[in-house]
Write a protein that holds these residues in place. Structure first.
Motif, PDB file in Angstrom:
ATOM      1  N   ILE A  95      -6.207  20.423   1.899  1.00 24.02           N
ATOM      2  CA  ILE A  95      -5.421  20.990   2.996  1.00 24.02           C
ATOM      3  C   ILE A  95      -5.088  19.960   4.067  1.00 24.02           C
ATOM      4  O   ILE A  95      -4.264  20.224   4.944  1.00 24.02           O
ATOM      5  CB  ILE A  95      -6.165  22.176   3.645  1.00 24.02           C
ATOM      6  CG1 ILE A  95      -7.510  21.705   4.234  1.00 24.02           C
ATOM      7  CG2 ILE A  95      -6.350  23.315   2.668  1.00 24.02           C
ATOM      8  CD1 ILE A  95      -8.234  22.770   5.052  1.00 24.02           C
ATOM      9  N   PHE A  96      -5.708  18.775   4.010  1.00 20.68           N
ATOM     10  CA  PHE A  96      -5.506  17.792   5.070  1.00 20.68           C
ATOM     11  C   PHE A  96      -4.410  16.793   4.718  1.00 20.68           C
ATOM     12  O   PHE A  96      -3.897  16.763   3.606  1.00 20.68           O
ATOM     13  CB  PHE A  96      -6.824  17.086   5.380  1.00 20.68           C
ATOM     14  CG  PHE A  96      -7.876  18.020   5.917  1.00 20.68           C
ATOM     15  CD1 PHE A  96      -7.689  18.658   7.133  1.00 20.68           C
ATOM     16  CD2 PHE A  96      -9.028  18.289   5.195  1.00 20.68           C
ATOM     17  CE1 PHE A  96      -8.635  19.527   7.632  1.00 20.68           C
ATOM     18  CE2 PHE A  96      -9.988  19.166   5.678  1.00 20.68           C
ATOM     19  CZ  PHE A  96      -9.792  19.788   6.899  1.00 20.68           C
ATOM     20  N   GLU A  97      -4.077  15.947   5.679  1.00 21.99           N
ATOM     21  CA  GLU A  97      -2.926  15.054   5.562  1.00 21.99           C
ATOM     22  C   GLU A  97      -3.362  13.631   5.248  1.00 21.99           C
ATOM     23  O   GLU A  97      -4.313  13.113   5.820  1.00 21.99           O
ATOM     24  CB  GLU A  97      -2.129  15.086   6.868  1.00 21.99           C
ATOM     25  CG  GLU A  97      -0.808  14.356   6.809  1.00 21.99           C
ATOM     26  CD  GLU A  97       0.041  14.620   8.049  1.00 21.99           C
ATOM     27  OE1 GLU A  97       0.543  13.654   8.627  1.00 21.99           O
ATOM     28  OE2 GLU A  97       0.178  15.793   8.418  1.00 21.99           O
ATOM     29  N   PHE A  98      -2.633  13.004   4.340  1.00 22.36           N
ATOM     30  CA  PHE A  98      -2.837  11.619   3.928  1.00 22.36           C
ATOM     31  C   PHE A  98      -2.160  10.692   4.933  1.00 22.36           C
ATOM     32  O   PHE A  98      -1.084  11.011   5.436  1.00 22.36           O
ATOM     33  CB  PHE A  98      -2.221  11.428   2.546  1.00 22.36           C
ATOM     34  CG  PHE A  98      -2.550  10.139   1.854  1.00 22.36           C
ATOM     35  CD1 PHE A  98      -3.604  10.064   0.963  1.00 22.36           C
ATOM     36  CD2 PHE A  98      -1.778   9.000   2.064  1.00 22.36           C
ATOM     37  CE1 PHE A  98      -3.894   8.884   0.293  1.00 22.36           C
ATOM     38  CE2 PHE A  98      -2.055   7.816   1.405  1.00 22.36           C
ATOM     39  CZ  PHE A  98      -3.121   7.759   0.513  1.00 22.36           C
ATOM     40  N   GLY A  99      -2.774   9.541   5.242  1.00 24.20           N
ATOM     41  CA  GLY A  99      -2.201   8.608   6.215  1.00 24.20           C
ATOM     42  C   GLY A  99      -2.283   7.164   5.781  1.00 24.20           C
ATOM     43  O   GLY A  99      -2.750   6.840   4.678  1.00 24.20           O
ATOM     44  N   PHE A 100      -1.833   6.265   6.673  1.00 21.25           N
ATOM     45  CA  PHE A 100      -1.748   4.842   6.332  1.00 21.25           C
ATOM     46  C   PHE A 100      -3.104   4.264   5.960  1.00 21.25           C
ATOM     47  O   PHE A 100      -3.213   3.510   4.984  1.00 21.25           O
ATOM     48  CB  PHE A 100      -1.145   4.074   7.513  1.00 21.25           C
ATOM     49  CG  PHE A 100      -1.032   2.594   7.264  1.00 21.25           C
ATOM     50  CD1 PHE A 100      -0.030   2.093   6.451  1.00 21.25           C
ATOM     51  CD2 PHE A 100      -1.935   1.705   7.825  1.00 21.25           C
ATOM     52  CE1 PHE A 100       0.075   0.729   6.210  1.00 21.25           C
ATOM     53  CE2 PHE A 100      -1.841   0.344   7.595  1.00 21.25           C
ATOM     54  CZ  PHE A 100      -0.828  -0.148   6.785  1.00 21.25           C
ATOM     55  N   SER A 101      -4.138   4.590   6.716  1.00 21.18           N
ATOM     56  CA  SER A 101      -5.465   4.041   6.405  1.00 21.18           C
ATOM     57  C   SER A 101      -5.954   4.518   5.043  1.00 21.18           C
ATOM     58  O   SER A 101      -6.684   3.802   4.343  1.00 21.18           O
ATOM     59  CB  SER A 101      -6.469   4.415   7.498  1.00 21.18           C
ATOM     60  OG  SER A 101      -6.587   5.816   7.622  1.00 21.18           O
ATOM     61  N   ASP A 102      -5.523   5.716   4.630  1.00 22.36           N
ATOM     62  CA  ASP A 102      -5.864   6.200   3.293  1.00 22.36           C
ATOM     63  C   ASP A 102      -5.150   5.378   2.220  1.00 22.36           C
ATOM     64  O   ASP A 102      -5.720   5.080   1.168  1.00 22.36           O
ATOM     65  CB  ASP A 102      -5.476   7.670   3.151  1.00 22.36           C
ATOM     66  CG  ASP A 102      -6.239   8.565   4.098  1.00 22.36           C
ATOM     67  OD1 ASP A 102      -7.473   8.621   3.998  1.00 22.36           O
ATOM     68  OD2 ASP A 102      -5.602   9.204   4.952  1.00 22.36           O
ATOM     69  N   SER A 103      -3.891   5.018   2.479  1.00 22.72           N
ATOM     70  CA  SER A 103      -3.137   4.241   1.489  1.00 22.72           C
ATOM     71  C   SER A 103      -3.741   2.851   1.316  1.00 22.72           C
ATOM     72  O   SER A 103      -3.777   2.317   0.196  1.00 22.72           O
ATOM     73  CB  SER A 103      -1.657   4.137   1.889  1.00 22.72           C
ATOM     74  OG  SER A 103      -1.462   3.321   3.029  1.00 22.72           O
ATOM     75  N   ILE A 104      -4.227   2.259   2.413  1.00 21.02           N
ATOM     76  CA  ILE A 104      -4.911   0.962   2.325  1.00 21.02           C
ATOM     77  C   ILE A 104      -6.159   1.091   1.453  1.00 21.02           C
ATOM     78  O   ILE A 104      -6.415   0.265   0.567  1.00 21.02           O
ATOM     79  CB  ILE A 104      -5.305   0.466   3.735  1.00 21.02           C
ATOM     80  CG1 ILE A 104      -4.059   0.084   4.543  1.00 21.02           C
ATOM     81  CG2 ILE A 104      -6.280  -0.702   3.652  1.00 21.02           C
ATOM     82  CD1 ILE A 104      -3.486  -1.255   4.228  1.00 21.02           C
ATOM     83  N   GLU A 113       0.787  -1.230   0.000  1.00 22.72           N
ATOM     84  CA  GLU A 113       0.000   0.000   0.000  1.00 22.72           C
ATOM     85  C   GLU A 113       0.824   1.287   0.000  1.00 22.72           C
ATOM     86  O   GLU A 113       0.341   2.352  -0.392  1.00 22.72           O
ATOM     87  CB  GLU A 113      -0.933   0.028   1.220  1.00 22.72           C
ATOM     88  CG  GLU A 113      -0.246   0.054   2.565  1.00 22.72           C
ATOM     89  CD  GLU A 113       0.289  -1.299   3.010  1.00 22.72           C
ATOM     90  OE1 GLU A 113       1.200  -1.327   3.851  1.00 22.72           O
ATOM     91  OE2 GLU A 113      -0.213  -2.328   2.511  1.00 22.72           O
ATOM     92  N   LEU A 114       2.099   1.233   0.409  1.00 25.22           N
ATOM     93  CA  LEU A 114       2.854   2.462   0.643  1.00 25.22           C
ATOM     94  C   LEU A 114       3.104   3.295  -0.612  1.00 25.22           C
ATOM     95  O   LEU A 114       3.103   4.533  -0.540  1.00 25.22           O
ATOM     96  CB  LEU A 114       4.161   2.126   1.355  1.00 25.22           C
ATOM     97  CG  LEU A 114       3.916   1.555   2.770  1.00 25.22           C
ATOM     98  CD1 LEU A 114       5.164   0.875   3.299  1.00 25.22           C
ATOM     99  CD2 LEU A 114       3.445   2.630   3.729  1.00 25.22           C
ATOM    100  N   PRO A 115       3.294   2.691  -1.802  1.00 18.89           N
ATOM    101  CA  PRO A 115       3.437   3.526  -2.999  1.00 18.89           C
ATOM    102  C   PRO A 115       2.170   4.289  -3.383  1.00 18.89           C
ATOM    103  O   PRO A 115       2.208   5.094  -4.323  1.00 18.89           O
ATOM    104  CB  PRO A 115       3.816   2.510  -4.092  1.00 18.89           C
ATOM    105  CG  PRO A 115       4.498   1.420  -3.343  1.00 18.89           C
ATOM    106  CD  PRO A 115       3.699   1.298  -2.064  1.00 18.89           C
ATOM    107  N   PHE A 116       1.061   4.067  -2.679  1.00 17.00           N
ATOM    108  CA  PHE A 116      -0.157   4.830  -2.948  1.00 17.00           C
ATOM    109  C   PHE A 116      -0.204   6.140  -2.157  1.00 17.00           C
ATOM    110  O   PHE A 116      -1.169   6.894  -2.297  1.00 17.00           O
ATOM    111  CB  PHE A 116      -1.388   3.978  -2.666  1.00 17.00           C
ATOM    112  CG  PHE A 116      -1.635   2.944  -3.732  1.00 17.00           C
ATOM    113  CD1 PHE A 116      -2.391   3.245  -4.851  1.00 17.00           C
ATOM    114  CD2 PHE A 116      -1.092   1.668  -3.630  1.00 17.00           C
ATOM    115  CE1 PHE A 116      -2.605   2.301  -5.850  1.00 17.00           C
ATOM    116  CE2 PHE A 116      -1.291   0.714  -4.618  1.00 17.00           C
ATOM    117  CZ  PHE A 116      -2.052   1.030  -5.739  1.00 17.00           C
ATOM    118  N   TYR A 117       0.804   6.413  -1.347  1.00 17.51           N
ATOM    119  CA  TYR A 117       0.909   7.742  -0.752  1.00 17.51           C
ATOM    120  C   TYR A 117       1.085   8.770  -1.881  1.00 17.51           C
ATOM    121  O   TYR A 117       1.806   8.505  -2.858  1.00 17.51           O
ATOM    122  CB  TYR A 117       2.117   7.819   0.183  1.00 17.51           C
ATOM    123  CG  TYR A 117       1.829   7.463   1.619  1.00 17.51           C
ATOM    124  CD1 TYR A 117       1.739   8.452   2.593  1.00 17.51           C
ATOM    125  CD2 TYR A 117       1.634   6.144   2.018  1.00 17.51           C
ATOM    126  CE1 TYR A 117       1.489   8.142   3.920  1.00 17.51           C
ATOM    127  CE2 TYR A 117       1.369   5.815   3.339  1.00 17.51           C
ATOM    128  CZ  TYR A 117       1.297   6.822   4.284  1.00 17.51           C
ATOM    129  OH  TYR A 117       1.028   6.507   5.596  1.00 17.51           O
TER     130      TYR A 117
END
Length: 381
Positions: free
Chosen positions: A321-330, A135-139
């Motif tokens: 304006i908000f921050e992307f996180g691990f649950s978003d990448s999943i 999932e990490l390359p989806f950041y």
């Protein structure tokens, strides 16, 4: 918009199974997708592990401790399988032969031989979509690195460094788990657990590293078992690989590192690419920051840092304006899997999940690492 429903079964109801279920529950977060996953069946050898799912998901129709019963379920079209490495070969073979689409956990087999058996099953069932969870390359920052390189902004590559580090195992009192045993994790150690995450983006960029040398470390040789008694840790904690890549025009060095023990880090994934025209660096340690240097002949060499907006592969309701996180990448990775399953070559966006071929290459590389280390040990003795 009418959305195509994809009925999923989950085999392995631990941490990552719950993450997938949580992503499904957040599907309304995504905009303009024409598919929606529904979890219909769950399976775990420990039925207590399924309770969380039945408590939170009204869609579940089947609960079982026998994965073959789940595979016999006609309603289940696709399977997410998150189980220890030594079980991959048999489970993945049975899932593919049952004509269920599969998103499986890395490394796709405990060793190269197991991976080759899985690869053969994929060849024999070409209509089954098989992908590997990474999932990490989806950041957004990782996707910007990918685009930067594909657009030719790097120029001639000077060198590349990529890695995946976490420090959850720094505490020597942390109880032993299956990842510390060769029989369940495999001889790759941390490479099997973290390696495909590290390789996913370089391989997607067409860079196939050839091993030059490797250093493996087993830093905590004993850990307490469930009774508190110290037992041996059999697998590698950390691995650093010095590799070389042939781009077709020239060769360049690539350093790959996978660390279960990395003081001060908590699941840090990073990639750094230096080129004659431009260089770029991204790390999940600072998920909103992207470092870029663009260079013209005779000009200044100045790194700049830009703040990354929330701009994901699949459009979401979250404001920029908000921050992307691990649950978003999943969530983004699962959207890519469903997108490819439903839309095939006409995916909404082009970045697809890690492929079996990419997983197979990781086995080639990690097997070469073990051979290199064993040869050096034999030479010393």
């Amino acid at each position: 918009m009418t959305k195509r429903v994809v009925h999923f079964g989950i085999i392995g109801c631990g941490l990552m199974g719950r993450e997938f279920a949580s992503a499904v529950s957040r599907w309304c977060h995504l905009l303009d997708v024409n598919y929606i996953p529904v979890i219909t069946a769950v399976c775990d050898v420990n039925l207590d592990a399924t309770t969380w799912f039945t408590d939170h998901l009204a869609s579940i129709e089947q609960v079982t401790d026998n994965y073959r019963e789940l595979l016999d379920n006609k309603r289940v079209e696709a399977v997410y399988c998150a189980i220890p490495h030594h079980l991959h070969e048999q489970y993945y073979l049975d899932i593919i032969r049952a004509e269920k689409h599969l998103l499986g956990e890395k490394p796709f087999g405990i060793d190269k031989q197991a991976n080759q058996a899985i690869q053969q099953a994929i060849v024999e069932h070409p209509h089954v979509l098989v992908r590997c969870s990474s999932e990490l390359p989806f950041y957004p920052g990782a996707l910007k690195v990918y685009d930067f390189v594909k657009e030719g902004l790097v120029g001639k590559v000077i060198d590349v460094e990529a890695g995946f580090w976490h420090s959850s195992d720094l505490n020597p009192l942390k109880p032993i788990n299956w990842k510390r045993k060769v029989s369940t994790n495999g001889a790759y150690g941390c490479m099997g657990d973290l390696g495909l995450h590290t390789l996913h983006l370089p391989l997607r960029l067409g860079w196939k590293p050839r091993l030059l040398s490797a250093s493996l470390s087993n830093l905590v040789e004993e850990r307490p078992d469930h009774t508190g008694q110290a037992v041996p840790c059999e697998t590698w904690d950390n691995a650093t690989l010095l590799c070389e890549v042939d781009s077709g025009q020239h060769t360049f060095p690539m350093v790959l590192s996978m660390k279960r023990i990395a003081p001060g880090h908590a699941n840090t994934w990073f990639i750094r690419i230096n080129g004659m025209l431009g260089s770029i660096e991204y790390s999940t340690q600072n998920p909103k920051q992207l470092k870029i240097m663009r260079y013209t002949a005779g000009g200044r060499q100045v790194w700049g840092t830009e703040d990354i907006e929330y701009h994901s592969a699949y459009t979401a309701i979250t404001g920029n304006i908000f921050e992307f996180g691990f649950s978003d990448s999943i969530l983004q990775m699962w959207s890519a899997f469903c997108d490819e399953l439903v839309n095939g070559a006409d995916m909404i966006q082009p970045f697809y999940c890690a492929t079996p071929d990419e997983a197979a290459y990781s086995h080639e590389l990690f097997t070469a690492v073990l051979d290199d280390v064993q040869n050096r040990i034999s030479t010393r003795s």
